[in-house]
Design an enzyme around this catalytic site. Structure first.
Site, PDB file in Angstrom:
ATOM      1  N   GLU A  12      -1.948  29.750  17.196  1.00  0.00           N
ATOM      2  CA  GLU A  12      -0.980  30.554  16.195  1.00  0.00           C
ATOM      3  C   GLU A  12      -0.179  31.180  17.471  1.00  0.00           C
ATOM      4  OE1 GLU A  12      -1.421  34.630  13.540  1.00  0.00           O
ATOM      5  OE2 GLU A  12      -3.391  33.612  14.449  1.00  0.00           O
TER       6      GLU A  12
ATOM      7  N   GLU B 109     -13.841  35.027  14.630  1.00  0.00           N
ATOM      8  CA  GLU B 109     -12.849  34.347  15.421  1.00  0.00           C
ATOM      9  C   GLU B 109     -13.329  34.117  16.836  1.00  0.00           C
ATOM     10  OE1 GLU B 109      -8.800  35.865  14.466  1.00  0.00           O
ATOM     11  OE2 GLU B 109      -9.859  36.752  12.713  1.00  0.00           O
TER      12      GLU B 109
END
Length: 411
Positions: free
Chosen positions: A326, A215
């Site tokens: 997110e 990520e």
């Protein structure tokens, strides 16, 4: 810091606590006094030991205008080489970039706040944001500092998990990397236990204990960094966030090769509502020669790589790529958080208002950059955070995403 555990839909988190005894032979003491006399010295001893492990000897220290201390650490002393499999590891040669790659970004290493003074780290060193005692005290425990909460089990829906997404994703084939430009904002995060992020996920495995992820992106995380600035970050795990992996360079694993980028440092400038838009290019791809997963930022700046042996499934390839935002909704006041995703504006508000990803691409089996096809869009709480995509000649595959969180339709 909490979690950006990826899956077509979502992720979960958990926390733990402890217990004490008092001796009847001594005068009665309150539980809080017992904690202060026993637990705290032990915890501070553990913190001191952890600080010694993560803060490596520096040849130079740069004080950033935002208060960070950036240590210029000799490359061979960086945290990566504490990993048992990396102790005799020689840094890999720069990889061959994917076919179809072009240097289109105007972003260079000066986009981080610590570089504004003109100071830089010498060749042969890597800049590392110094970890402080206060950083660790904000974490749930010394052991979990720099890590996302471990998940007992991962779910494909977001019910009751606290993590909410607005993402584009592609799944089901063999993928060897991903590239995108993502706009940078400074969203409001209303609770220290929450965060807001924008990132690329490269994923393989099932959504059980074998989940592998890489990520990279930007995040606002008061718990991890102690402020509300957007910061460039990385993460990895090979076991669904249980025992492996961490943010940035807070554990061994990621090998940094660049002396101009500090992972975890604040980004400046950021995009402005109805004003200038600032975005960064990110490319993650698997080196066809050595198999490591490399990270490039902006105009050709190779940040470093995740060695292939850190992973099980990602040692071969990814089977899912995800782009987007997110947040964590902790519901600390009993209703939905007002933590913003992206710019804090809904996708339908468009350019200069909503946050965006543009020029989404994949790296295929022969190390070529290709456009996405069949991109799926998901907003698991669309009244709180939305997503809306399209394709055009300038931005290729793109989408707008984000939102304000709590509002009349998101109670």
């Amino acid at each position: 810091m909490a979690s950006s555990c990826a899956k077509p839909h979502l992720i979960i988190s958990l926390f733990v606590g402890c217990l004490l005894l008092a001796s009847p032979a001594r005068p009665a003491v309150s539980p809080s006094a017992a904690v202060n006399s026993t637990t705290l010295p032990v915890k501070h001893s553990r913190i001191s030991a952890h600080l010694k492990r993560v803060n490596k000897p520096a040849v130079k220290t740069i004080e950033s205008s935002d208060g960070d201390l950036i240590d210029c650490v000799p490359s061979h002393l960086q945290p990566a080489f504490d990993h048992p499999k990396l102790r005799d590891h020689k840094p890999s040669d720069p990889p061959e970039r994917p076919e179809g790659y072009s240097l289109s970004s105007t972003v260079d290493a000066s986009f981080q706040a610590w570089t504004i003074s003109g100071e830089s780290c010498p060749e042969g060193t890597v800049p590392i944001r110094r970890t402080t005692r206060e950083d660790i005290l904000r974490a749930s425990s010394v052991q979990r500092f720099g890590r996302k909460p471990a998940a007992r089990r991962l779910r494909r829906d977001s019910t009751s998990t606290g993590h909410e997404h607005a993402v584009g994703y592609i799944i089901g084939d063999q993928y060897y990397g991903a590239k995108a430009s993502l706009s940078v904002w400074a969203p409001r995060v209303t609770s220290a236990s929450e965060f807001s992020l924008s990132q690329i996920w490269v994923i393989s495995g099932s959504f059980g204990n074998d989940l592998n992820t890489i990520e990279a992106g930007w995040q606002v995380s008061p718990q991890l960094y102690g402020d509300n600035r957007p910061r460039f970050f990385t993460y990895w795990t090979s076991d669904a966030y249980q025992e492996t992996g961490c943010y940035n360079l807070l554990c061994s694993g990621f090998v940094q090769t660049n002396n101009k980028i500090a992972i975890g440092a604040a980004i400046s400038p950021t995009s402005a509502l109805n004003g200038g838009q600032f975005d960064i290019d990110l490319l993650v791809w698997k080196d066809p020669k050595h198999g490591h997963w490399w990270l490039e930022l902006g105009s050709g700046l190779l940040v470093g790589y995740w060695p292939s042996f850190l992973f099980s499934h990602l040692a071969e390839h990814a089977n899912m790529v995800q782009f987007g935002g997110e947040i964590v909704n902790a519901q600390t006041s009993g209703f939905h958080t007002s933590t913003q995703m992206g710019s804090g504006h809904f996708a339908g508000e468009g350019f200069r208002k909503a946050s965006y990803f543009r020029n989404l691409q994949l790296v295929d089996w022969d190390n070529s950059l290709i456009p996405l096809s069949n991109l799926r869009l998901l907003a698991d709480h669309p009244n709180c955070y939305s997503i809306q995509g399209g394709v055009n000649a300038v931005w290729g595959n793109y989408f707008y995403y984000g939102g304000p969180g709590r509002n009349v339709r998101c109670p």
